[in-house]
Design a protein around this motif. Structure first.
Motif, mmCIF file in Angstrom:
data_model
loop_
_atom_site.group_PDB
_atom_site.id
_atom_site.type_symbol
_atom_site.label_atom_id
_atom_site.label_comp_id
_atom_site.label_asym_id
_atom_site.label_seq_id
_atom_site.Cartn_x
_atom_site.Cartn_y
_atom_site.Cartn_z
ATOM 1 N N ALA A 150 0.855 -1.198 0.000
ATOM 2 C CA ALA A 150 0.000 0.000 0.000
ATOM 3 C C ALA A 150 0.888 1.243 0.000
ATOM 4 O O ALA A 150 2.036 1.198 0.445
ATOM 5 N N ASP A 151 0.328 2.366 -0.487
ATOM 6 C CA ASP A 151 1.088 3.624 -0.483
ATOM 7 C C ASP A 151 0.925 4.330 0.867
ATOM 8 O O ASP A 151 0.246 3.819 1.765
ATOM 9 N N ALA A 152 1.508 5.495 1.000
ATOM 10 C CA ALA A 152 1.489 6.237 2.270
ATOM 11 C C ALA A 152 0.075 6.626 2.705
ATOM 12 O O ALA A 152 -0.199 6.776 3.895
ATOM 13 N N ASP A 153 -0.839 6.772 1.736
ATOM 14 C CA ASP A 153 -2.226 7.121 2.048
ATOM 15 C C ASP A 153 -3.106 5.898 2.302
ATOM 16 O O ASP A 153 -4.309 6.031 2.540
ATOM 17 N N GLY A 154 -2.521 4.711 2.223
ATOM 18 C CA GLY A 154 -3.269 3.484 2.473
ATOM 19 C C GLY A 154 -3.908 2.863 1.228
ATOM 20 O O GLY A 154 -4.559 1.828 1.309
ATOM 21 N N TYR A 155 -3.716 3.502 0.070
ATOM 22 C CA TYR A 155 -4.255 2.938 -1.169
ATOM 23 C C TYR A 155 -3.391 1.771 -1.635
ATOM 24 O O TYR A 155 -2.161 1.820 -1.535
ATOM 25 N N PRO A 156 -4.008 0.718 -2.180
ATOM 26 C CA PRO A 156 -3.227 -0.413 -2.685
ATOM 27 C C PRO A 156 -2.293 0.004 -3.826
ATOM 28 O O PRO A 156 -2.708 0.726 -4.727
ATOM 29 N N SER B 99 -0.500 -3.631 -10.457
ATOM 30 C CA SER B 99 -0.005 -2.427 -9.778
ATOM 31 C C SER B 99 -0.997 -1.302 -10.034
ATOM 32 O O SER B 99 -1.591 -1.223 -11.116
ATOM 33 N N TYR B 100 -1.183 -0.437 -9.036
ATOM 34 C CA TYR B 100 -2.196 0.612 -9.076
ATOM 35 C C TYR B 100 -1.573 1.989 -8.948
ATOM 36 O O TYR B 100 -0.582 2.164 -8.239
ATOM 37 N N GLU B 101 -2.201 2.968 -9.618
ATOM 38 C CA GLU B 101 -1.838 4.383 -9.503
ATOM 39 C C GLU B 101 -3.099 5.140 -9.095
ATOM 40 O O GLU B 101 -4.130 5.030 -9.766
ATOM 41 N N TRP B 102 -3.007 5.915 -8.003
ATOM 42 C CA TRP B 102 -4.146 6.661 -7.462
ATOM 43 C C TRP B 102 -3.821 8.149 -7.528
ATOM 44 O O TRP B 102 -3.202 8.692 -6.611
ATOM 45 N N PRO B 103 -4.231 8.854 -8.586
ATOM 46 C CA PRO B 103 -3.968 10.297 -8.658
ATOM 47 C C PRO B 103 -4.586 11.030 -7.467
ATOM 48 O O PRO B 103 -5.626 10.635 -6.938
ATOM 49 N N LYS B 104 -3.940 12.103 -7.050
ATOM 50 C CA LYS B 104 -4.363 12.870 -5.869
ATOM 51 C C LYS B 104 -5.753 13.482 -6.020
ATOM 52 O O LYS B 104 -6.433 13.724 -5.026
ATOM 53 N N ASP B 105 -6.214 13.725 -7.271
ATOM 54 C CA ASP B 105 -7.523 14.366 -7.451
ATOM 55 C C ASP B 105 -8.689 13.438 -7.122
ATOM 56 O O ASP B 105 -9.831 13.878 -7.003
#
Length: 194
Positions: A92-98, A117-123
Motif C-alpha cells: 500500500a502507499d502512504a495514504d493506504g491505497y493499494p 499495480s495501481y496508480e491513485w492520482p491525488k484528485d
C-alpha cells in the motif's frame, strides 16, 4: 473461392484483401502440425495484434468520493464482485491505497491469478492499474474515470488486455465487454446499497 477451403489438410480462411492465411487450428488431439501462422486478430506468440481498448460508462447515484472509496477497498471485492474469489493487497502507499495486489479471477471467460499495480492520482477522480504478472495475459491496463453527473457520478471503465494464448479478436473483445459490464453493474449495486 469458397468461404472455407482445404489445401493439404490445413484449413484456410479468406481475410481482408482476398488473401488467405493458415488457421492456427486446434483439433481434438492438439494443434494441427501444418497450422503454423496465427490468425489476424488473434493473440498468441508471433501475433502482430495491437491490443484495443474497450470502454463502458454507467451512472451511479452517489458522489464520486463514495464511489472511489468502494473501488479502493480491494479487499472487499470477493464480497461483491462474483468473478473475484480472492484478493490480497501486497503493498500500500502512504495514504493506504493499494499499490500492488494479487487477485484470483474466476470468470466464465477467464480464470487466472493476477498481480496488478495501481496508480491513485491525488484528485481522486481516477485509478489506473496494470499487469505485473499472470499466467494467461501478456498485458492488462485498466482505468476507472469518475465524473460528477447531476447528483451522482458517471463511471467509465476502460480495459485493454492482450491474452497470451491464441484468441480471435471478436472473442477477446466479448470477454473484455463481459468483464467491464459485470464490474460496473456490481460496483453500482454495491455503492447504491451503502
Amino acid at each position: 473461392m469458397t468461404r472455407f477451403e482445404l489445401s493439404q489438410g490445413v484449413p484456410f480462411l479468406p481475410w481482408a484483401g482476398g488473401t488467405t492465411h493458415k488457421v492456427a487450428g486446434f483439433l481434438a488431439d492438439g494443434p494441427h502440425p501444418l497450422a503454423t501462422k496465427a490468425l489476424p486478430g488473434c493473440g498468441g506468440e508471433g501475433s502482430d495484434q495491437v491490443a484495443e481498448k474497450t470502454a463502458q460508462t454507467i451512472y451511479i447515484d452517489a458522489d464520486p468520493s463514495t464511489v472511489m472509496d468502494v473501488i479502493a477497498d480491494l479487499g472487499s471485492y470477493p464480497e461483491w464482485i462474483t468473478e473475484y474469489k480472492e484478493v490480497e493487497v501486497l503493498e500500500a502507499d502512504a495514504d493506504g491505497y493499494p499499490k500492488v495486489a494479487r487477485l484470483v479471477l474466476d470468470a466464465t471467460v477467464l480464470k487466472d491469478t493476477l498481480v496488478l499495480s495501481y496508480e491513485w492520482p491525488k484528485d481522486g477522480k481516477s485509478v489506473r492499474w496494470s499487469l505485473v504478472s499472470s499466467s494467461l495475459l501478456r498485458s492488462l491496463d485498466g482505468v476507472y474515470r469518475l465524473a460528477p453527473k447531476g447528483s451522482g457520478t458517471g463511471v467509465t471503465y476502460e480495459l485493454t488486455l492482450d491474452i497470451a494464448i491464441p484468441m480471435i479478436g471478436l472473442l477477446k473483445r466479448k470477454a473484455e465487454r463481459r468483464l467491464i459490464d459485470s464490474a460496473l453493474k456490481d460496483l453500482k449495486k454495491r455503492v447504491e446499497a451503502e
